[in-house]
Scaffold this motif. Structure first.
Motif, mmCIF file in Angstrom:
data_model
loop_
_atom_site.group_PDB
_atom_site.id
_atom_site.type_symbol
_atom_site.label_atom_id
_atom_site.label_comp_id
_atom_site.label_asym_id
_atom_site.label_seq_id
_atom_site.Cartn_x
_atom_site.Cartn_y
_atom_site.Cartn_z
ATOM 1 N N ALA A 48 0.836 -1.201 0.000
ATOM 2 C CA ALA A 48 0.000 0.000 0.000
ATOM 3 C C ALA A 48 0.874 1.256 0.000
ATOM 4 C CB ALA A 48 -0.917 -0.008 1.210
ATOM 5 N N TRP A 49 1.930 1.239 0.803
ATOM 6 C CA TRP A 49 2.833 2.398 0.846
ATOM 7 C C TRP A 49 3.518 2.603 -0.491
ATOM 8 C CZ3 TRP A 49 4.019 6.749 2.963
ATOM 9 C CH2 TRP A 49 5.288 7.303 2.794
ATOM 10 N N SER A 50 3.917 1.506 -1.130
ATOM 11 C CA SER A 50 4.569 1.596 -2.439
ATOM 12 C C SER A 50 3.634 2.200 -3.482
ATOM 13 C CB SER A 50 5.035 0.205 -2.885
ATOM 14 O OG SER A 50 5.596 0.242 -4.176
ATOM 15 N N MET A 51 2.362 1.800 -3.449
ATOM 16 C CA MET A 51 1.382 2.336 -4.398
ATOM 17 C C MET A 51 1.146 3.816 -4.157
ATOM 18 S SD MET A 51 -1.336 -0.842 -4.468
ATOM 19 C CE MET A 51 -2.502 0.059 -5.491
ATOM 20 N N LEU A 52 1.042 4.207 -2.881
ATOM 21 C CA LEU A 52 0.851 5.622 -2.558
ATOM 22 C C LEU A 52 2.043 6.459 -3.001
ATOM 23 C CD1 LEU A 52 -0.770 5.400 0.991
ATOM 24 C CD2 LEU A 52 -1.820 6.364 -1.059
ATOM 25 N N LEU A 53 3.228 5.929 -2.775
ATOM 26 C CA LEU A 53 4.443 6.648 -3.177
ATOM 27 C C LEU A 53 4.505 6.787 -4.694
ATOM 28 C CD1 LEU A 53 7.102 7.952 -2.305
ATOM 29 C CD2 LEU A 53 8.167 5.678 -2.430
ATOM 30 N N SER A 54 4.147 5.715 -5.397
ATOM 31 C CA SER A 54 4.147 5.757 -6.860
ATOM 32 C C SER A 54 3.141 6.779 -7.384
ATOM 33 C CB SER A 54 3.825 4.368 -7.421
ATOM 34 O OG SER A 54 3.721 4.406 -8.826
ATOM 35 N N ALA A 55 1.960 6.822 -6.765
ATOM 36 C CA ALA A 55 0.947 7.796 -7.184
ATOM 37 C C ALA A 55 1.422 9.217 -6.921
ATOM 38 C CB ALA A 55 -0.362 7.521 -6.455
ATOM 39 N N ALA A 56 2.061 9.444 -5.775
ATOM 40 C CA ALA A 56 2.550 10.785 -5.439
ATOM 41 C C ALA A 56 3.639 11.228 -6.415
ATOM 42 C CB ALA A 56 3.079 10.802 -4.007
ATOM 43 N N VAL A 57 4.554 10.324 -6.743
ATOM 44 C CA VAL A 57 5.631 10.654 -7.685
ATOM 45 C C VAL A 57 5.050 10.954 -9.065
ATOM 46 C CG1 VAL A 57 7.647 9.729 -8.891
ATOM 47 C CG2 VAL A 57 7.400 9.374 -6.430
ATOM 48 N N SER A 58 4.063 10.144 -9.485
ATOM 49 C CA SER A 58 3.431 10.365 -10.794
ATOM 50 C C SER A 58 2.722 11.714 -10.833
ATOM 51 C CB SER A 58 2.438 9.239 -11.091
ATOM 52 O OG SER A 58 3.083 7.990 -11.164
ATOM 53 N N PHE A 59 2.045 12.058 -9.745
ATOM 54 C CA PHE A 59 1.340 13.338 -9.673
ATOM 55 C C PHE A 59 2.335 14.494 -9.801
ATOM 56 C CE2 PHE A 59 -0.416 17.011 -7.540
ATOM 57 C CZ PHE A 59 -1.725 17.053 -7.993
ATOM 58 N N PHE A 73 -10.407 10.910 -9.093
ATOM 59 C CA PHE A 73 -10.277 10.061 -10.282
ATOM 60 C C PHE A 73 -8.819 9.667 -10.504
ATOM 61 C CE2 PHE A 73 -14.528 11.521 -11.506
ATOM 62 C CZ PHE A 73 -15.038 10.375 -12.094
ATOM 63 N N PHE A 74 -7.911 10.616 -10.314
ATOM 64 C CA PHE A 74 -6.487 10.327 -10.466
ATOM 65 C C PHE A 74 -6.055 9.238 -9.491
ATOM 66 C CE2 PHE A 74 -2.134 10.912 -9.066
ATOM 67 C CZ PHE A 74 -1.419 11.008 -10.244
ATOM 68 N N LEU A 75 -6.391 9.414 -8.219
ATOM 69 C CA LEU A 75 -6.006 8.435 -7.205
ATOM 70 C C LEU A 75 -6.694 7.094 -7.434
ATOM 71 C CD1 LEU A 75 -6.077 10.735 -4.034
ATOM 72 C CD2 LEU A 75 -4.066 9.893 -5.277
ATOM 73 N N GLY A 76 -7.953 7.137 -7.879
ATOM 74 C CA GLY A 76 -8.660 5.900 -8.170
ATOM 75 C C GLY A 76 -7.980 5.110 -9.268
ATOM 76 N N GLN A 77 -7.543 5.807 -10.307
ATOM 77 C CA GLN A 77 -6.848 5.120 -11.400
ATOM 78 C C GLN A 77 -5.563 4.468 -10.918
ATOM 79 O OE1 GLN A 77 -6.043 7.089 -15.055
ATOM 80 N NE2 GLN A 77 -8.174 7.611 -15.481
ATOM 81 N N TYR A 78 -4.768 5.204 -10.145
ATOM 82 C CA TYR A 78 -3.456 4.704 -9.748
ATOM 83 C C TYR A 78 -3.530 3.673 -8.628
ATOM 84 C CZ TYR A 78 -0.681 7.804 -12.650
ATOM 85 O OH TYR A 78 -0.084 8.421 -13.729
ATOM 86 N N LEU A 79 -4.503 3.812 -7.728
ATOM 87 C CA LEU A 79 -4.539 2.950 -6.551
ATOM 88 C C LEU A 79 -5.527 1.797 -6.663
ATOM 89 C CD1 LEU A 79 -4.421 5.707 -3.770
ATOM 90 C CD2 LEU A 79 -2.512 4.463 -4.823
ATOM 91 N N LEU A 80 -6.544 1.926 -7.526
ATOM 92 C CA LEU A 80 -7.595 0.906 -7.572
ATOM 93 C C LEU A 80 -7.773 0.298 -8.959
ATOM 94 C CD1 LEU A 80 -10.321 2.724 -5.430
ATOM 95 C CD2 LEU A 80 -8.827 0.858 -4.695
#
Length: 276
Positions: A6-17, A50-57
């Motif tokens: 979960a932390w890895s996914m959050l970090l990846s989403a933050a970096v992408s943003f 929507f952005f977070l939904g795409q990257y995390l879900l």
């Protein structure tokens, strides 16, 4: 281990943003299509969901479905044919994939706007009343499966290498964000060959059949008479019909049965013999 994933996914989403913001925000400030539009414009938080939904879900769901589709296609396409395609240089495979998928997605996208069932999911993308790089992520997950699947279908059928497919996915992802950005570059006639944000902005005008269905190159729109690009931006983006205002509403409402419009009561026949 679950919390590490979960932390890895959050970090990846933050970096992408941060990467996308640093890439497109300066363009939007230097070449704004609508200079009055603020960074934190209305519905910014909805589009962030929507952005977070795409990257995390939903990206995982989309890839899972496409993986099964690819396995099914693998069993149908002759191996020798695909080996010959895969032996080509990667750059040539990528060009072929873009051209073939542009033809396919033009008609698939046009159908999304004319077919009532497909439109109920695709219309979520068109509910955005302000366009920028973040609004590009406003998309129902079922619509994503349809679009991403068809865009990559030619490359999968022809057996392009994984490197070519990966390059195609990255390129089209960046391109999709670019054409939604609040940018208007001075491209002149060149936009008739490689496309531009203003073309897709007119596609997002309130008229559901406004045109500009092509993805990378607008040549398909030019050939089939759906190309449009006035010298000004549309006054309004969005859809004509009522739409949800929350992220959850955008996900759920397209799944609900459509209510039939009540029919007006029939007027009694003007039959003098029926009067007593």
């Amino acid at each position: 281990m679950g919390w590490l994933n979960a932390w890895s996914m959050l970090l990846s989403a933050a970096v992408s943003f941060l990467f996308l913001a640093c890439l497109f925000r300066p363009l939007e400030m230097a070449f704004p299509a609508k200079a009055s539009q603020r960074f934190f414009r209305p519905d910014w938080w909805t589009d962030l969901c929507f952005f977070l939904g795409q990257y995390l879900l939903w990206s995982g769901l989309v890839l899972w479905v496409l993986g099964y589709v690819n396995l099914w296609i693998d069993s149908l396409v002759p191996g020798g044919f695909r080996s010959a395609i895969g032996a080509q240089p990667v750059w040539l495979q990528a060009v072929e994939a873009v051209l073939l998928s542009d033809v396919l997605i033009y008609w698939a996208h046009r159908w999304q706007h004319s077919n009532a069932f497909l439109w109920r999911f695709h219309s979520v993308h068109h509910t955005a009343e302000h366009l920028d790089w973040l609004a590009a992520h406003r998309e129902h997950p079922l619509d994503s499966i349809y679009t991403i699947g068809l865009i990559n279908l030619p490359a999968v059928i022809l057996g392009f290498s994984l490197n070519a497919i990966a390059a195609l996915v990255v390129f089209r992802g960046i391109w999709a964000i670019y054409i939604h950005s609040n940018v208007r570059l001075p491209l002149g006639p060149l936009r008739m060959l490689i496309g531009a944000p203003e073309l897709h902005h007119w596609h997002h005008a309130k008229d559901r059949r406004a045109g500009n269905y092509a993805n990378v190159s607008p040549l398909m729109d030019i050939v089939f008479g759906t190309y449009t690009c006035p010298d000004h931006e549309p006054e309004e983006f969005g859809v004509e019909e009522p739409s949800p205002t929350s992220y959850l509403g955008h996900l759920v409402v397209p799944l609900l049965p459509k209510q039939r419009k009540p029919q007006p009561p029939e007027e009694p026949a003007n039959d003098p013999s029926a009067i007593r």
